[in-house]
Design a protein around this motif. Structure first.
Motif, short mmCIF file in Angstrom:
data_model
loop_
_atom_site.label_atom_id
_atom_site.label_comp_id
_atom_site.label_asym_id
_atom_site.label_seq_id
_atom_site.Cartn_x
_atom_site.Cartn_y
_atom_site.Cartn_z
N LYS A 54 11.83 -19.60 -18.20
CA LYS A 54 11.67 -18.15 -18.26
C LYS A 54 12.64 -17.50 -19.25
O LYS A 54 12.29 -16.53 -19.91
CB LYS A 54 11.85 -17.55 -16.87
N SER A 55 13.83 -18.03 -19.33
CA SER A 55 14.81 -17.40 -20.23
C SER A 55 14.36 -17.53 -21.68
O SER A 55 14.59 -16.63 -22.49
CB SER A 55 16.20 -18.01 -20.04
N ALA A 56 13.69 -18.61 -21.99
CA ALA A 56 13.19 -18.82 -23.35
C ALA A 56 11.76 -18.32 -23.52
O ALA A 56 11.22 -18.38 -24.63
CB ALA A 56 13.27 -20.30 -23.72
N LYS A 57 11.14 -17.89 -22.42
CA LYS A 57 9.73 -17.47 -22.44
C LYS A 57 8.88 -18.57 -23.06
O LYS A 57 8.10 -18.34 -24.00
CB LYS A 57 9.54 -16.14 -23.18
N SER A 72 -1.43 -24.92 -12.94
CA SER A 72 -0.81 -23.61 -13.09
C SER A 72 0.62 -23.65 -12.55
O SER A 72 1.03 -24.61 -11.89
CB SER A 72 -1.61 -22.55 -12.34
N ILE A 73 1.36 -22.59 -12.84
CA ILE A 73 2.72 -22.48 -12.34
C ILE A 73 3.05 -21.01 -12.12
O ILE A 73 2.71 -20.16 -12.96
CB ILE A 73 3.72 -23.15 -13.29
N SER A 74 3.68 -20.73 -11.01
CA SER A 74 4.12 -19.38 -10.74
C SER A 74 5.37 -19.07 -11.56
O SER A 74 6.15 -19.97 -11.88
CB SER A 74 4.44 -19.23 -9.24
N SER A 75 5.58 -17.80 -11.84
CA SER A 75 6.73 -17.41 -12.63
C SER A 75 8.05 -17.62 -11.89
O SER A 75 9.12 -17.55 -12.48
CB SER A 75 6.61 -15.95 -13.07
N ILE A 76 7.98 -17.90 -10.58
CA ILE A 76 9.21 -18.11 -9.82
C ILE A 76 9.60 -19.59 -9.74
O ILE A 76 10.61 -19.95 -9.15
CB ILE A 76 9.11 -17.53 -8.39
N LYS A 77 8.78 -20.44 -10.33
CA LYS A 77 9.07 -21.87 -10.34
C LYS A 77 9.36 -22.34 -11.75
O LYS A 77 9.10 -21.63 -12.72
CB LYS A 77 7.89 -22.65 -9.75
N ASP A 78 9.90 -23.55 -11.87
CA ASP A 78 10.16 -24.07 -13.20
C ASP A 78 9.41 -25.37 -13.49
O ASP A 78 9.44 -25.86 -14.62
CB ASP A 78 11.66 -24.27 -13.44
N LYS A 79 8.72 -25.90 -12.49
CA LYS A 79 7.99 -27.14 -12.69
C LYS A 79 6.88 -27.25 -11.67
O LYS A 79 7.04 -26.88 -10.50
CB LYS A 79 8.95 -28.33 -12.54
N MET A 138 6.49 -9.71 -17.90
CA MET A 138 5.83 -9.27 -16.67
C MET A 138 4.75 -10.23 -16.19
O MET A 138 4.15 -10.02 -15.14
CB MET A 138 5.20 -7.90 -16.88
N PHE A 139 4.50 -11.28 -16.92
CA PHE A 139 3.48 -12.23 -16.48
C PHE A 139 3.90 -12.88 -15.15
O PHE A 139 5.07 -13.23 -14.96
CB PHE A 139 3.25 -13.31 -17.53
N ASP A 140 2.92 -13.04 -14.24
CA ASP A 140 3.20 -13.58 -12.91
C ASP A 140 2.88 -15.06 -12.78
O ASP A 140 3.45 -15.76 -11.93
CB ASP A 140 2.36 -12.84 -11.87
N ALA A 192 -2.64 -19.94 -20.80
CA ALA A 192 -3.01 -18.59 -20.41
C ALA A 192 -1.95 -18.03 -19.47
O ALA A 192 -1.31 -18.77 -18.72
CB ALA A 192 -4.38 -18.57 -19.72
N ALA A 193 -1.79 -16.73 -19.54
CA ALA A 193 -0.84 -16.05 -18.67
C ALA A 193 -1.57 -14.98 -17.88
O ALA A 193 -2.47 -14.32 -18.41
CB ALA A 193 0.28 -15.44 -19.49
N ALA A 194 -1.20 -14.83 -16.62
CA ALA A 194 -1.88 -13.87 -15.75
C ALA A 194 -0.89 -12.82 -15.27
O ALA A 194 0.26 -13.12 -14.96
CB ALA A 194 -2.50 -14.58 -14.56
N ARG A 195 -1.37 -11.60 -15.23
CA ARG A 195 -0.57 -10.53 -14.65
C ARG A 195 -1.39 -9.87 -13.57
O ARG A 195 -2.54 -9.52 -13.78
CB ARG A 195 -0.19 -9.51 -15.72
#
Lengths: 114, 114
Positions: B68-71, B49-56, B29-31, B91-94
């Motif tokens: 994301k698949s490997a978390k 930082s990086i959004s959870s909808i991006k990969d780089k 659930m981290f964003d 760090a992870a933000a929700r």
């Protein structure tokens, strides 16, 4: 530009005493969060305040409390200090409450409980 | 329950080479994910930082990759410089409706040698 300022920088207290830590956020920032960093660990979330209201609370006992003032500065209070409360207390400010993607940290207050 | 893990407490890299710092998380659930650098007696400084909808995401010498698949996420620093020697926190933000909270890993101490 002034960053996040915390006072005092160092503090020594005796078990059972009470302590108040202070934080001034970056000008224009309305959100203040508090974190506790124990040696060898990452910072642990204690509280977030936004627009003078508590918006989040971490897994800390009721001995920990905080408040935010109209000028957005904040105080963290810890009652009945325990040896385990010895840590670096970090304050972070950000411009928003939710959807906050970046927090700016102060230099911290090093609290030693003896 | 450590939701954000940095399994390497330390890393030593030669100046000019690539530094790769790794981070794993358990909460899907981290964003947002962030990297902070911390020098002794200072508060953490935001790096990237990086959004959870991006990969780089790339910023100068710093690139963060998210799988994301490997978390799993990683921070690449290239070329590494002696001034990069510090402790790096993942760090992870929700984001909830009214608050945001950072969950930190335990940190990796990077030493860049000459």
């Amino acid at each position: 530009d002034a960053g996040v300022t915390q006072s005092p920088t160092h503090l020594i207290k005796t078990r059972g005493q009470h302590v108040t830590l202070r934080c001034s956020p970056i000008s224009g920032h309305k959100s203040v969060s508090w974190y506790q960093q124990v040696l060898g660990q990452g910072p642990q979330f204690i509280f977030q305040y936004y627009e003078k209201e508590e918006r989040g609370r971490g897994n800390f006992p009721d001995r920990f409390s905080a408040r935010q003032f109209p000028n957005y500065s904040s105080e963290l209070n810890v009652n009945a200090l325990l040896l385990g409360d010895s840590a670096l207390y970090l304050c972070a400010s950000s411009s928003q409450g939710a959807m906050n993607t970046e927090a700016f940290f102060g230099q911290g207050t090093r609290l030693t409980v003896v | 329950d450590q939701q954000v893990k940095q399994n390497s407490p330390s890393l030593s890299v030669q100046e000019g080479r690539i530094s790769i710092l790794n981070c794993d998380y358990t909460n899907s659930m981290f964003d947002y994910f962030l990297w902070y650098k911390k020098y002794p007696a200072e508060g953490p400084t935001f790096l990237i930082s990086i959004s959870s909808i991006k990969d780089k995401n790339e910023d100068g010498r710093f690139t963060v990759f998210l799988n994301k698949s490997a978390k799993h996420l990683s921070l690449h620093i290239v070329p590494s410089q002696p001034g990069d020697s510090a402790v790096y926190f993942c760090a992870a933000a929700r984001f909830t409706g009214t608050a945001s909270k950072l969950t930190f890993g335990t940190g990796t101490r990077l030493q860049v040698t000459l």
